[in-house]
Design a protein around this motif. Sequence first.
Motif, mmCIF file in Angstrom:
data_model
loop_
_atom_site.group_PDB
_atom_site.id
_atom_site.type_symbol
_atom_site.label_atom_id
_atom_site.label_comp_id
_atom_site.label_asym_id
_atom_site.label_seq_id
_atom_site.Cartn_x
_atom_site.Cartn_y
_atom_site.Cartn_z
ATOM 1 N N VAL A 104 -47.723 52.691 46.119
ATOM 2 C CA VAL A 104 -49.121 52.286 46.311
ATOM 3 C C VAL A 104 -49.315 51.875 47.769
ATOM 4 O O VAL A 104 -50.293 52.250 48.435
ATOM 5 N N LEU A 137 -57.045 50.883 45.754
ATOM 6 C CA LEU A 137 -55.669 50.390 45.758
ATOM 7 C C LEU A 137 -55.580 48.943 46.225
ATOM 8 O O LEU A 137 -54.674 48.209 45.820
ATOM 9 N N LEU A 196 -54.133 52.865 37.396
ATOM 10 C CA LEU A 196 -53.294 53.690 38.278
ATOM 11 C C LEU A 196 -53.103 55.094 37.697
ATOM 12 O O LEU A 196 -53.022 56.071 38.447
#
Length: 417
Positions: A104, A137, A196
Motif C-alpha cells: 500500500v 489509500l 482493499l
Amino acid sequence: MAEFQSYTLNFGPQHPAAHGVLRLVLEMEGETVRRADPHIGLLHRATEKLAESKPYNQSIGYMDRLDYVSMMCNEHGYVRAIEKLLGIEPPLRAQYIRTMMDEVTRILNHLMWLGGHGLDVGAMTAFLYTFREREDLMDVYEAVSGARMHATYYRPGGVHRDLPDQMPKYEPSAYRSDKELREMNRAREGSVLDFLDDFCERFPACVDEYETLLTDNRIWKQRLVDICPVPAERAVELGFTGPLLRGSGVAWDLRKKQPYAAYDRVDFDIPVGVNGDSYDRYLVRVEEMRQSARIIKQCVDWLRENPGPVRIDDPKVTPPTREEMKDDMESLIHHFKLFTEGYCTPPGEVYAAVEAPKGEFGVYLISDGANKPYRLKVRPPCYYHLAATDEMIRGYMLADVVTLIGSLDVVFGEVDR
C-alpha cells in the motif's frame, strides 16, 4: 561563433521542481550543465542521534518522518532490526499485514512521485488523477493506525492492532447528493480488507489511465527518453537500488533476493528496464504499481481465511491488552515499564533492510545491552542516488535537471538525517 562564458547558477531551494530543500549549484555553459554540486543540510533532523537517546519503541515514529512518503516501509526496516537483536519472530498474520501495508505504501509513494514528476515536467493532469487514488489509500492508513501519514503502526513482535472492521466514510454535504454519497461510500461499507479488495479490482484500470496520459505522449517522451541514462555496471558501482537499479536492467529486489515478512509466500514479478534512462525508470515504477496491487490482493485473500494473533505474547516486548491492564496488577506494571523504560536488548550489532519504494532502506543497530541503541545508522536509498547527480547530468540541458530530479524521486527527510 560567440564565446560562452561559464557561470554558476543556484537551482533551488526555492525552485518549484527542487523538492523543497535541495540546493543544486550548477556550473553552466550557456544552457548546458558542466557540473552539478548538490548541497544538503537544509532539513537536518538529527534522527540517528535522537534515536540513541530514547528507548527503542519511542523511535518508531521518527522512522515515519525520514522518507515521509514511504512511512510504514521505514518502520519495517527499524522494527526488523530490533527483532533481529531480540531474536523474536512476529506471528504469520502480522507478517502478511506488514507485506500488505508495505505494498500500500509503495503505491502511495509511486502515485506521489508520478503526480509530482508530471507536474515538474509540465503535465499537470496526471497529478490530479494520481491523487484521486492516493486519497483512498491514505484512508486505509487512517483506518489501521488512526493517522493519515505518520502511522507508527509496526511494533517489535508484530503490529499495533489487527485490521479494523470498518472504513472511514464520506460525510453528507451540501455539495453532493445522497446518490453521489452512496456511490462514494459503496466500497466503504465493509472492512478494510473489503475496501482493499475493491481497490485492487479497479486500480489496474487507473494505471492504464495514467499511461494513456503519459506513456506515448510525444512531449513526455521528448522530455524523458535518453535523458541521463546509467549503464547497469555503473548503476551497481554507484550504489543504486530500487527502481533506479532495475531501470538500468539489474533485476535486484530484496523482496525476491532476501525475502522477509511474507514475500516468499506471494507471487509477483520484478519489472526491469533496458536503457537505464529517465523513461525506463518511469516505466519500471508504473509496472511496480501493478505488481503491488497483485501482492495486496493475495494478502487480502490470505488474511480473510486465516485469523490469529498479530503480535507475540511476550509482556516484556509487547503491551498487554487494555482489558488485562485494567484488571491485572501484573499487566499494569508490565505496561508502565514497557512505555517508560522499555526493554534491554542483548549486546551485538545487526543490519536489517527492506525494499522500500525508492530502494534499499537499511538500519544498522549497535546494542551495548542498554534499553536504547548505542549507535543507529540509517542507510537511505536517496542519499546514494543524489550523490550521482553530478555524473548523470553533465552535458545535459538546464531543463533536463528537472527531469533528472523527478526521476530520482528524492525525499530529503532521509537524505539529511
